[in-house]
Design a protein around this motif. Structure first.
Motif, PDB file in Angstrom:
ATOM      1  N   ALA A  20      71.630  -3.811  66.407  1.00  0.00           N
ATOM      2  CA  ALA A  20      70.661  -4.878  66.208  1.00  0.00           C
ATOM      3  C   ALA A  20      69.602  -4.482  65.170  1.00  0.00           C
ATOM      4  O   ALA A  20      69.245  -5.269  64.284  1.00  0.00           O
ATOM      5  CB  ALA A  20      70.001  -5.190  67.547  1.00  0.00           C
ATOM      6  N   LEU A  24      68.807  -6.183  61.621  1.00  0.00           N
ATOM      7  CA  LEU A  24      67.490  -6.709  61.287  1.00  0.00           C
ATOM      8  C   LEU A  24      67.023  -6.179  59.924  1.00  0.00           C
ATOM      9  O   LEU A  24      66.528  -6.899  59.068  1.00  0.00           O
ATOM     10  CB  LEU A  24      66.510  -6.344  62.405  1.00  0.00           C
ATOM     11  N   GLY A  86      62.719   3.802  73.800  1.00  0.00           N
ATOM     12  CA  GLY A  86      62.767   2.927  74.980  1.00  0.00           C
ATOM     13  C   GLY A  86      61.641   3.216  75.955  1.00  0.00           C
ATOM     14  O   GLY A  86      61.194   2.362  76.699  1.00  0.00           O
ATOM     15  N   HIS A  87      61.209   4.411  76.025  1.00  0.00           N
ATOM     16  CA  HIS A  87      60.068   4.707  76.887  1.00  0.00           C
ATOM     17  C   HIS A  87      59.230   5.759  76.193  1.00  0.00           C
ATOM     18  O   HIS A  87      59.751   6.663  75.529  1.00  0.00           O
ATOM     19  CB  HIS A  87      60.508   5.199  78.256  1.00  0.00           C
ATOM     20  N   LYS A 107      60.324   0.114  72.291  1.00  0.00           N
ATOM     21  CA  LYS A 107      61.197  -1.063  72.419  1.00  0.00           C
ATOM     22  C   LYS A 107      60.739  -1.883  73.611  1.00  0.00           C
ATOM     23  O   LYS A 107      60.303  -1.297  74.604  1.00  0.00           O
ATOM     24  CB  LYS A 107      62.649  -0.637  72.706  1.00  0.00           C
ATOM     25  N   PRO A 108      60.903  -3.172  73.597  1.00  0.00           N
ATOM     26  CA  PRO A 108      61.335  -3.982  72.446  1.00  0.00           C
ATOM     27  C   PRO A 108      60.190  -4.117  71.436  1.00  0.00           C
ATOM     28  O   PRO A 108      59.045  -4.255  71.821  1.00  0.00           O
ATOM     29  CB  PRO A 108      61.668  -5.325  73.085  1.00  0.00           C
TER      30      PRO A 108
ATOM     31  N   ALA B 646      62.319   2.388  83.105  1.00  0.00           N
ATOM     32  CA  ALA B 646      61.726   1.585  82.015  1.00  0.00           C
ATOM     33  C   ALA B 646      62.577   1.717  80.764  1.00  0.00           C
ATOM     34  O   ALA B 646      62.877   0.732  80.083  1.00  0.00           O
ATOM     35  CB  ALA B 646      60.311   2.068  81.764  1.00  0.00           C
ATOM     36  N   HIS B 647      62.975   2.915  80.545  1.00  0.00           N
ATOM     37  CA  HIS B 647      63.796   3.147  79.373  1.00  0.00           C
ATOM     38  C   HIS B 647      65.074   2.325  79.447  1.00  0.00           C
ATOM     39  O   HIS B 647      65.457   1.671  78.466  1.00  0.00           O
ATOM     40  CB  HIS B 647      64.123   4.640  79.296  1.00  0.00           C
ATOM     41  N   ASN B 650      64.326  -1.192  78.689  1.00  0.00           N
ATOM     42  CA  ASN B 650      63.812  -1.463  77.351  1.00  0.00           C
ATOM     43  C   ASN B 650      64.885  -1.411  76.282  1.00  0.00           C
ATOM     44  O   ASN B 650      64.733  -2.028  75.222  1.00  0.00           O
ATOM     45  CB  ASN B 650      62.683  -0.478  77.027  1.00  0.00           C
ATOM     46  N   GLN B 651      65.901  -0.663  76.560  1.00  0.00           N
ATOM     47  CA  GLN B 651      66.976  -0.595  75.564  1.00  0.00           C
ATOM     48  C   GLN B 651      67.541  -1.988  75.305  1.00  0.00           C
ATOM     49  O   GLN B 651      67.481  -2.475  74.166  1.00  0.00           O
ATOM     50  CB  GLN B 651      68.095   0.341  76.032  1.00  0.00           C
ATOM     51  N   PRO B 652      68.100  -2.624  76.297  1.00  0.00           N
ATOM     52  CA  PRO B 652      68.661  -3.952  76.009  1.00  0.00           C
ATOM     53  C   PRO B 652      67.601  -4.930  75.513  1.00  0.00           C
ATOM     54  O   PRO B 652      67.879  -5.754  74.646  1.00  0.00           O
ATOM     55  CB  PRO B 652      69.278  -4.384  77.328  1.00  0.00           C
ATOM     56  N   LEU B 653      66.399  -4.817  76.077  1.00  0.00           N
ATOM     57  CA  LEU B 653      65.366  -5.745  75.625  1.00  0.00           C
ATOM     58  C   LEU B 653      65.089  -5.564  74.139  1.00  0.00           C
ATOM     59  O   LEU B 653      64.914  -6.519  73.380  1.00  0.00           O
ATOM     60  CB  LEU B 653      64.090  -5.514  76.429  1.00  0.00           C
ATOM     61  N   GLY B 654      64.991  -4.274  73.744  1.00  0.00           N
ATOM     62  CA  GLY B 654      64.758  -3.986  72.331  1.00  0.00           C
ATOM     63  C   GLY B 654      65.872  -4.535  71.456  1.00  0.00           C
ATOM     64  O   GLY B 654      65.621  -5.156  70.408  1.00  0.00           O
ATOM     65  N   ALA B 655      67.092  -4.334  71.908  1.00  0.00           N
ATOM     66  CA  ALA B 655      68.223  -4.803  71.116  1.00  0.00           C
ATOM     67  C   ALA B 655      68.176  -6.318  70.991  1.00  0.00           C
ATOM     68  O   ALA B 655      68.420  -6.872  69.907  1.00  0.00           O
ATOM     69  CB  ALA B 655      69.530  -4.359  71.775  1.00  0.00           C
ATOM     70  N   LEU B 657      65.574  -8.325  71.144  1.00  0.00           N
ATOM     71  CA  LEU B 657      64.512  -8.778  70.230  1.00  0.00           C
ATOM     72  C   LEU B 657      64.908  -8.542  68.785  1.00  0.00           C
ATOM     73  O   LEU B 657      64.727  -9.406  67.907  1.00  0.00           O
ATOM     74  CB  LEU B 657      63.209  -8.056  70.574  1.00  0.00           C
ATOM     75  N   ALA B 658      65.439  -7.345  68.501  1.00  0.00           N
ATOM     76  CA  ALA B 658      65.838  -7.030  67.124  1.00  0.00           C
ATOM     77  C   ALA B 658      66.900  -8.005  66.647  1.00  0.00           C
ATOM     78  O   ALA B 658      66.838  -8.512  65.509  1.00  0.00           O
ATOM     79  CB  ALA B 658      66.339  -5.596  67.074  1.00  0.00           C
ATOM     80  N   ASN B 659      67.868  -8.270  67.529  1.00  0.00           N
ATOM     81  CA  ASN B 659      68.934  -9.202  67.160  1.00  0.00           C
ATOM     82  C   ASN B 659      68.365 -10.580  66.848  1.00  0.00           C
ATOM     83  O   ASN B 659      68.745 -11.211  65.847  1.00  0.00           O
ATOM     84  CB  ASN B 659      69.959  -9.315  68.295  1.00  0.00           C
ATOM     85  N   ARG B 686      75.041 -10.300  75.808  1.00  0.00           N
ATOM     86  CA  ARG B 686      75.551  -9.115  76.469  1.00  0.00           C
ATOM     87  C   ARG B 686      74.405  -8.217  76.884  1.00  0.00           C
ATOM     88  O   ARG B 686      74.373  -7.672  77.997  1.00  0.00           O
ATOM     89  CB  ARG B 686      76.491  -8.405  75.508  1.00  0.00           C
ATOM     90  N   ASP B 687      73.451  -8.040  76.035  1.00  0.00           N
ATOM     91  CA  ASP B 687      72.338  -7.162  76.353  1.00  0.00           C
ATOM     92  C   ASP B 687      71.484  -7.732  77.471  1.00  0.00           C
ATOM     93  O   ASP B 687      70.935  -6.985  78.297  1.00  0.00           O
ATOM     94  CB  ASP B 687      71.478  -6.940  75.108  1.00  0.00           C
ATOM     95  N   ARG B 690      73.172  -6.933  80.591  1.00  0.00           N
ATOM     96  CA  ARG B 690      73.028  -5.517  80.860  1.00  0.00           C
ATOM     97  C   ARG B 690      71.678  -5.236  81.485  1.00  0.00           C
ATOM     98  O   ARG B 690      71.555  -4.450  82.444  1.00  0.00           O
ATOM     99  CB  ARG B 690      73.172  -4.760  79.544  1.00  0.00           C
TER     100      ARG B 690
END
Lengths: 210, 861
Positions: A20, A24, A86-87, A107-108, B646-647, B650-655, B657-659, B686-687, B690
């Protein structure tokens, strides 16, 4: 060195995140490449000497992002790093920033923050390269000085009069003046102040006499 | 009065017991005595008779010996007649010779023969029709006696004799001879025979019954005697003579009515003798023109008085007897029905007493000597007497009688009909020797045995004994039979009640000694029965619990649940288990487990419910504590993992948002192709899933759940937990190795709890290596199948196990961590053990520790 656009290296072991973020960045106009681990980045063909920057997760298999930061710092032209993790906790981010990271994002991340950080990193990288480039030129010019000229250079920079330099080196003042003109010409400076500046840049700390 | 015990006569006075010993019992002696007595009587009456002759050489006016002969022949057994008659012949001859004068022998013989014939004919008729000894106490019998026993034979035979005499020329007037002979004989028989027969049959019982009667009779007799004597001895006017002779008539009437045939016949005899004597002496009122006419009128008077009065006496006696019998029967029936009413449903402990009372009352009412109730045991062939009452003179009863002792009796009893022995000696058949001996031994003269049946089986009977002879009338027997049945019913009912009571006691003890709680309740939860354990549990008395709804014993919060359960049982009758809270005696809340069943009435609807329960407060509290412990531990561990979690999110969340941003940019700059945008959207989906998956997993771990057993794949669970911990491990710089045996069988367990165990062990392993050099930080998980169990081992390269702490490792709140709660291992242990497995720790030779646990394999379906 061919002039290409900066390459943004995205190192993250999470596939979807990596994909992703690469997407971007590419949509924003950068050339972006993804790596799943520090090893992959360091050991493979990655054009890491080309201009660009690195977007780096902390948690990586094998060496962590911080380890990679250390490793990159030893490169000739270390790429600037934007951390995207991520953290995060405060000790981690402090350590990263102290080691010279451009930014420490979690992230995010919003696209503005990420692109701004990348922009800054790329700019810093360009500046660094430009500076380094400049420095090289200076070095070359310094290398083109004869040894006698380098001595005179050192004396001028030290703020000595021609007479003093002549006395130290055991030559005539007139010779020194001639060297001085050569130095000024070779170093392509118009004033002593510039010369001093260049000397500072070069870091020449050769003591007079050698 | 003379008590006649004529030899060979088997009649005894009814109020005298049979002689047990003495010469009177000896039949030979009795015979001899009888002959003597007869001879004496004949002679004496013969003298009197001859003394009352009209003229010397003439016929007696009242030939009393005829009465004697008739009586003797009536009473003596047939086989002895020849003896008596033979013995009387010489007496007769002697009498006639001495007192009558010279009479030819043939004539005497003919006369004697005639008398005999009369007697024989009469006696035969009477014995045939009336039985022997006859009872002259009813009208019919008296009439038969008079007509067939006396008048007809006498008249008939006298005619023959007269004819014979006439033919032989001994006499010249047939009619005269005939009627004289007849009248003499008839008068003699009428005057004397009833007396003798009645004496023999009844003795003087009727007269001596009470003192008053005795005096009354004495008065009557004395009065009579006085009258006739004065009529005889004094010379009065004709009118007074008549009066004096007719005056006895009221007395005779009184005697006839009050004292019966026997007494009357005595008085008749007196009057007869007096009348004839008076006539002989020439007194009025019978003295008439000629002596013969006088005699005739006297005889006529006598017969016209005697015969009706005898008939009257018989009638009165009959009526009295009927009345008496009826009264007695009524009394007896009333007694029996009263006893029956008492015995219909007596209290269990009074039955024996009531039965004995009943027997005693019958004993007294019927003037018996013993009444015994016995039980017949067909298997052992024994009669056992269970209740017996007797009069004081009666010898004690033998309690057990085997069939061998009285075979005839027991055989007859089994036939089911009552055994009626009016007279034991006479009525027992010859083969019943044992019975005879038995009766004699107990001085039982009359015996009635009434069997008692239940269904078709003879279960026993009632035995009534009398030491004197008596008649068991049929109605009495059926009354006693009824009584016997009622007694048996009462006793059977008592036995049944006792058995029921004992059975109830047994069941009651079982229920009451239960440690489980037992109760019964109506559909609205009103308690109808609670056992001892129930009362003790709630600390209340039985009276406080019964009649109240048990919903009151349930805390309000759980009440609806319990009531719903009951309602569902009422709708669908079945057996069902429920666990719910209850209010304990000390005010705290406990838990109970109940197994309830519904009891349906005849129409199929549920009328009552029954519950068996047990106290599970301790178990529930332990379970609860365990759950809380698990929860707390989970939270604690979760707290430690927050960073890692949290990590993970946050991974899928980050992905995502970026997507999204990438897609946006692409569309904005117009550089994107649509297919690329679609790919981006797919990745976003998918994210997202997840991310929610991770949250789900964490919520599962955090939720407080009871053990929910399913087949669980240990490898799967391990992999899931490892993923959760991957970030943490990476953060700590620990290399994680998983060696999970493929094809591992499923275990029967709770997924969440097993995750918990692995989480705890793995976290512990990670933490143990905090001070281990980076390069050596290794955490390994191995799964294998061993011996029908699944074994999982977590190995770390940390600081290992301290020997001194080893025993306490799995204790709650024991920890070596600076800020640990000490719950992880104890929780892991309780979970593993709840699954039926084992958990233990070992030192690793190269440093570090291995924690192993086993879980039983899910049994094959």
């Amino acid at each position: 060195m061919n002039e290409r656009g900066p390459i943004v290296h995205v190192v993250d072991d999470d596939d979807s995140v990596r994909t992703a973020v690469v997407r971007l960045l590419q949509a924003a106009g950068y050339e972006a490449r993804g790596y799943a681990s520090a090893g992959e980045f360091l050991l493979g063909r990655s054009d890491r000497n080309a201009p660009g920057c690195v977007v780096l997760d902390v948690r990586l298999p094998g060496p962590s992002g911080l380890d990679l930061q250390e490793a990159l710092a030893r490169l000739e032209v270390p790429l600037p790093i934007v951390f995207l993790t991520g953290h995060g906790d405060i000790p981690m981010s402090v350590r990263a920033m102290k080691a010279g990271a451009v930014d420490f994002l979690t992230k995010p991340v919003s696209r503005e923050a990420l692109l701004a950080a990348v922009r800054t990193a790329v700019a810093r990288d360009a500046d660094t390269r430009a500076a380094r480039e400049g420095l090289r030129g200076l070095r070359d010019r310094y290398e083109s000085l004869t040894p006698r000229e380098r001595e005179v250079f050192a004396g001028i920079v030290a703020g000595r009069l021609n007479k003093q330099i002549a006395a130290e080196l055991g030559t005539a003042e007139r010779t020194i003046k001639a060297h001085r003109a050569h130095v000024m010409e070779k170093m392509d400076v118009a004033s002593v102040a510039e010369l001093v500046r260049i000397a500072g840049q070069l870091g020449a700390t050769k003591p007079i006499g050698h | 009065m003379i008590d006649l015990q004529l030899g060979g006569l088997a009649a005894d006075a009814t109020d005298r017991p049979a002689p047990a010993s003495g010469w009177g019992a000896h039949p030979g002696a009795r015979l001899a005595f009888g002959v003597l007595l007869l001879g004496a009587a004949y002679y004496a009456t013969g003298i009197v008779g001859l003394a009352l002759r009209l003229e010397p050489g003439g016929i007696s006016t009242i030939w009393l010996p005829q009465g004697v002969i008739l009586a003797a022949l009536i009473l003596a057994p047939l086989r002895y007649w020849w003896l008596y008659l033979a013995a009387l012949l010489p007496l007769h001859l002697h009498l006639v010779t001495h007192f009558q004068g010279p009479v030819p022998l043939a004539i005497m013989l003919v006369q004697y023969g005639g008398n005999l014939a009369q007697g024989i004919l009469g006696a035969l008729a009477i014995r045939r029709i009336l039985g022997a000894p006859p009872r002259l106490d009813d009208l019919r019998r008296m009439a038969v006696f008079l007509v067939l026993g006396v008048i007809l034979p006498v008249v008939f035979v006298s005619a023959l004799v007269a004819a014979l005499f006439q033919l032989t020329g001994f006499v010249d007037n047939f009619w005269l001879t005939w009627h004289r002979r007849s009248l003499a004989g008839i008068c003699g028989a009428v005057a004397l025979t009833p007396l003798i027969v009645q004496l023999a049959a009844g003795g003087t019982a009727a007269i001596r019954a009470t003192r008053r009667r005795y005096l009354e009779f004495a008065a009557l007799t004395i009065g009579l005697l006085a009258l006739v004597t004065s009529a005889l001895v004094s010379e009065r006017s004709l009118a007074s003579q008549y009066a004096l002779f007719f005056a006895p008539l009221p007395l005779l009437l009184a005697t006839a009515v009050r004292f019966g045939v026997g007494a009357l016949s005595l008085h008749v005899l007196i009057v007869a003798l007096a009348a004839l004597l008076a006539t002989k002496l020439g007194h009025a009122p019978f003295a008439a023109a000629s002596a013969a006419e006088g005699v005739l009128s006297a005889q006529g008077f006598l017969l016209s008085v005697a015969v009706p009065l005898l008939l009257l006496a018989a009638l009165v006696a009959e009526r009295n007897r009927s009345a008496r019998t009826l009264t007695e029967r009524v009394k007896f029936e009333r007694l029996v029905s009263e006893l029956s009413a008492n015995l219909i449903d007596p209290p269990r402990d009074r039955v024996d007493e009531d039965v004995r009372n009943a027997l005693r009352r019958v004993l007294v009412a019927m003037r018996l000597d013993r009444c015994s109730l016995y039980r017949y045991y067909a298997g052992e062939r024994i009669c056992r007497i269970t209740h017996s009452v007797q009069s004081p003179e009666c010898p004690p009863v033998q309690l057990e009688i085997a069939e061998a002792d009285l075979p005839w009796l027991l055989r007859r009893l089994q036939a089911g009909a009552p055994i009626v022995l009016n007279d034991v000696d006479r009525d027992l058949p010859a083969e019943a020797t044992a019975e005879r001996r038995y009766a004699a031994g107990f001085r039982s003269r009359s015996w009635l045995a009434v069997p008692i049946t239940v269904g078709k089986d003879i279960v026993g009977g009632v035995s009534y004994h009398s030491m004197t002879r008596r008649e068991w009338a049929t109605e009495i027997v059926s009354c006693l039979q009824l009584l016997g049945q009622i007694l048996a019913a009462a006793l059977t009912s008592k036995e049944a009640k006792e058995a029921l009571h004992a059975s109830e006691q047994r069941y009651r003890e079982v229920v009451e000694s239960q440690t489980e709680l037992v109760c019964r309740y109506l559909p609205d939860t009103t308690l109808t029965f609670v056992n001892e354990a129930y009362c003790r549990f709630f600390g209340r008395r039985r009276e406080e619990l019964l009649g109240r709804p048990f919903a009151d014993l349930i805390p309000e919060s759980s009440r609806a649940y319990a009531l719903d359960h009951v309602a569902s049982l009422v709708r669908e009758p079945r057996v069902c288990m429920i666990e719910h809270e209850v209010l304990l005696a000390d005010g705290t809340v406990g838990w109970q487990q109940w197994v309830d069943s519904s009891i349906a009435g005849a129409d199929g609807r549920v009328t009552e419910l029954q519950g068996i329960g047990r106290d599970i407060t301790d178990r529930k509290r332990a379970e609860d504590a365990n759950q809380r412990l698990a929860h707390a531990s989970r939270l604690a561990v979760m707290g430690e993992l927050t960073a890692s979690i949290a990590h993970e999110i946050n991974q899928p969340l980050g992905a995502i948002l970026a997507n999204a941003d990438a897609a946006d940019l692409l569309l904005e700059t117009g550089a994107g192709r649509l297919y690329e945008v679609r790919r981006i959207l797919a990745d976003i989906r998918r994210d997202d899933l997840r991310a929610s998956d991770v949250i789900q997993r964490m919520r599962e771990l955090l939720r407080k759940r009871p053990l929910d057993r399913q087949p669980v794949n240990v490898n799967e669970v391990t992999a899931g937990v490892l993923q959760l911990l991957a970030a943490e491990a990476a953060r700590r710089g620990v290399a994680v190795e998983a060696d999970l045996a493929p094809g591992l069988p499923a275990v029967h367990g709770d997924r969440g709890h097993l995750q918990q165990v692995l989480l705890n062990l793995l976290m512990n392993g990670l933490e143990a290596m905090a001070d281990t050099p980076l390069a050596r930080r290794r955490l390994a998980v191995r799964s294998a199948q061993n011996d029908g169990m699944v074994e999982v081992a977590v190995m770390d390269a940390g600081h290992g196990l301290d020997r001194s702490q080893r025993p306490r490792l799995f204790e709650s709140f024991f920890t070596t961590k600076k800020d640990g709660m000490g719950l992880g291992l104890s929780l892991a242990r309780s979970i593993v053990e709840a699954h039926g497995g084992r958990i233990w720790a070992e030192d690793r030779p190269g440093g570090g520790a291995t924690f192993r646990f086993t879980l039983p394999v899910e049994p094959a379906p």
